[in-house]
Scaffold this motif. Structure first.
Motif, PDB file in Angstrom:
ATOM      1  N   ASP A   1      -0.789  -2.236   2.672  1.00 55.54           N
ATOM      2  CA  ASP A   1       0.569  -2.541   2.209  1.00 55.54           C
ATOM      3  C   ASP A   1       0.693  -2.264   0.711  1.00 55.54           C
ATOM      4  O   ASP A   1       0.045  -2.914  -0.122  1.00 55.54           O
ATOM      5  CB  ASP A   1       0.912  -4.007   2.501  1.00 55.54           C
TER       6      ASP A   1
ATOM      7  N   THR B   1       1.613  -5.191  -1.810  1.00 56.01           N
ATOM      8  CA  THR B   1       0.473  -6.104  -2.044  1.00 56.01           C
ATOM      9  C   THR B   1      -0.524  -5.447  -2.992  1.00 56.01           C
ATOM     10  O   THR B   1      -1.031  -6.071  -3.919  1.00 56.01           O
ATOM     11  CB  THR B   1      -0.205  -6.437  -0.698  1.00 56.01           C
TER      12      THR B   1
ATOM     13  N   GLN C   1      -6.368  -2.994   3.028  1.00 54.85           N
ATOM     14  CA  GLN C   1      -5.012  -3.475   2.699  1.00 54.85           C
ATOM     15  C   GLN C   1      -4.069  -2.288   2.544  1.00 54.85           C
ATOM     16  O   GLN C   1      -3.936  -1.725   1.458  1.00 54.85           O
ATOM     17  CB  GLN C   1      -5.057  -4.285   1.426  1.00 54.85           C
TER      18      GLN C   1
ATOM     19  N   GLY D   1      -4.851 -10.152   0.075  1.00 53.62           N
ATOM     20  CA  GLY D   1      -3.918 -10.215  -1.052  1.00 53.62           C
ATOM     21  C   GLY D   1      -4.619 -10.579  -2.344  1.00 53.62           C
ATOM     22  O   GLY D   1      -3.989 -10.781  -3.383  1.00 53.62           O
TER      23      GLY D   1
END
Lengths: 83, 83, 83, 83, 83, 83
Positions: B43, B46, B41, A56
């Motif tokens: 997502d 995010t 990542q 993140g």
């Protein structure tokens, strides 16, 4: 401590830098980077906690992408850029 | 979780490092860097939140430019520098 | 939002890595780095605010110089080092 | 604002990467890095204040050494490693 | 201010990148990195204070190792990898 | 102070960059990086404390992986990519 499984500790899975396609070469670059991290940190919980943190964090994601770019440069040269 | 669409997960879109022009080579370098981040990542929320953060952070922008410079070095060599 | 003008979004202005002199090659390296940042962040106000911040931050200036060094390595190789 | 003198804004002083010795090549690498910083930040006071800050910061000194290492790699290749 | 001794200010001690062995090449890489830092910061007390700080900071040690890796890449290529 | 044992201070164990396999080449890259750190910081307790800190820090692990990627690029080129 849950340790990374043995296959995750192999530094160069498949034992070669030669791949059939750039896509496979790119995937190998990601694996080389990951397995190097496993060598430094073999504990799965620590890795998963760290993964959640940098997943993140844009600077963490960019830093990871930088390692893959370096590994890919080596693999691409090894494969004659799949010309 | 909204996942990056499949085409955004392809590591080397088009399956080759060879491009007609430096401009296309540069665009490919940017895509390679982005799709590597997607692999780490996947997502979308995010990614978009992170994009907003580092888009206003000069050190984040410089770090992203560094990854593109590394990817471009590989692609330029693959293309014989489009001489 | 004031967008970077179109010519500032061209990834490789002039469409070639070949330059007459090292000085031009160095200038091209700086432009490649800047235009990549524009691709990631096309909003002029955000860019100018960021420029003011890292312009006074030695680590930001050094990081920017690092990107130019990487881009110049590619351009110098493309030009046979202007030997 | 006191601006960096014109000769400090030349990107590749001497207009060539070719030097007689590794020592001169190394000095050129340092100048290339410094003059790139001048292009980004031409104000002398800001540069001198920044210099005082990173001159006492080991990570700043290491980051500067990294840029010189990258520039030297290009110059050394240009000179056939002065073999 | 106690200045780094003159021999510590020579950018490429020995005036060549050619070494008899990889071990010597690696030692030269470390010296190149250190002497570059001396050029930026010639004050011994400041250097020693900084050395104490980053000597206990893993990210500082890793950053220093990165510079040596870059310098070694250049020296190894200069020596034909001591094949 | 407990010092790193002598064999941990050898910069290029085995005295060559040539290895039989990519796996051995990768292992050598990790050793080169580690032994360089030992040269900068030979105190075992400090190293072990630092190891514990960056072992749980994703950005530290990524930075370490980056050094290994750079070292491996040199070793892979030295070995003709084990083609």
């Amino acid at each position: 401590m849950t340790r990374v499984p043995d296959e995750g500790m192999i530094l160069v899975p498949g034992g070669t830098l030669i791949t059939a396609t750039p896509e496979e070469g790119r995937a190998l670059a990601i694996v080389l980077a990951r397995h190097t991290v496993h060598t430094v940190q073999p504990d799965l919980e620590t890795l998963q906690a760290g993964r959640a943190r940098y997943g993140g964090d844009p600077l963490g994601l960019i830093a990871a992408a930088q390692v893959v770019a370096l590994e890919f440069a080596t693999i691409a040269a090894a494969n004659g850029y799949w010309r």
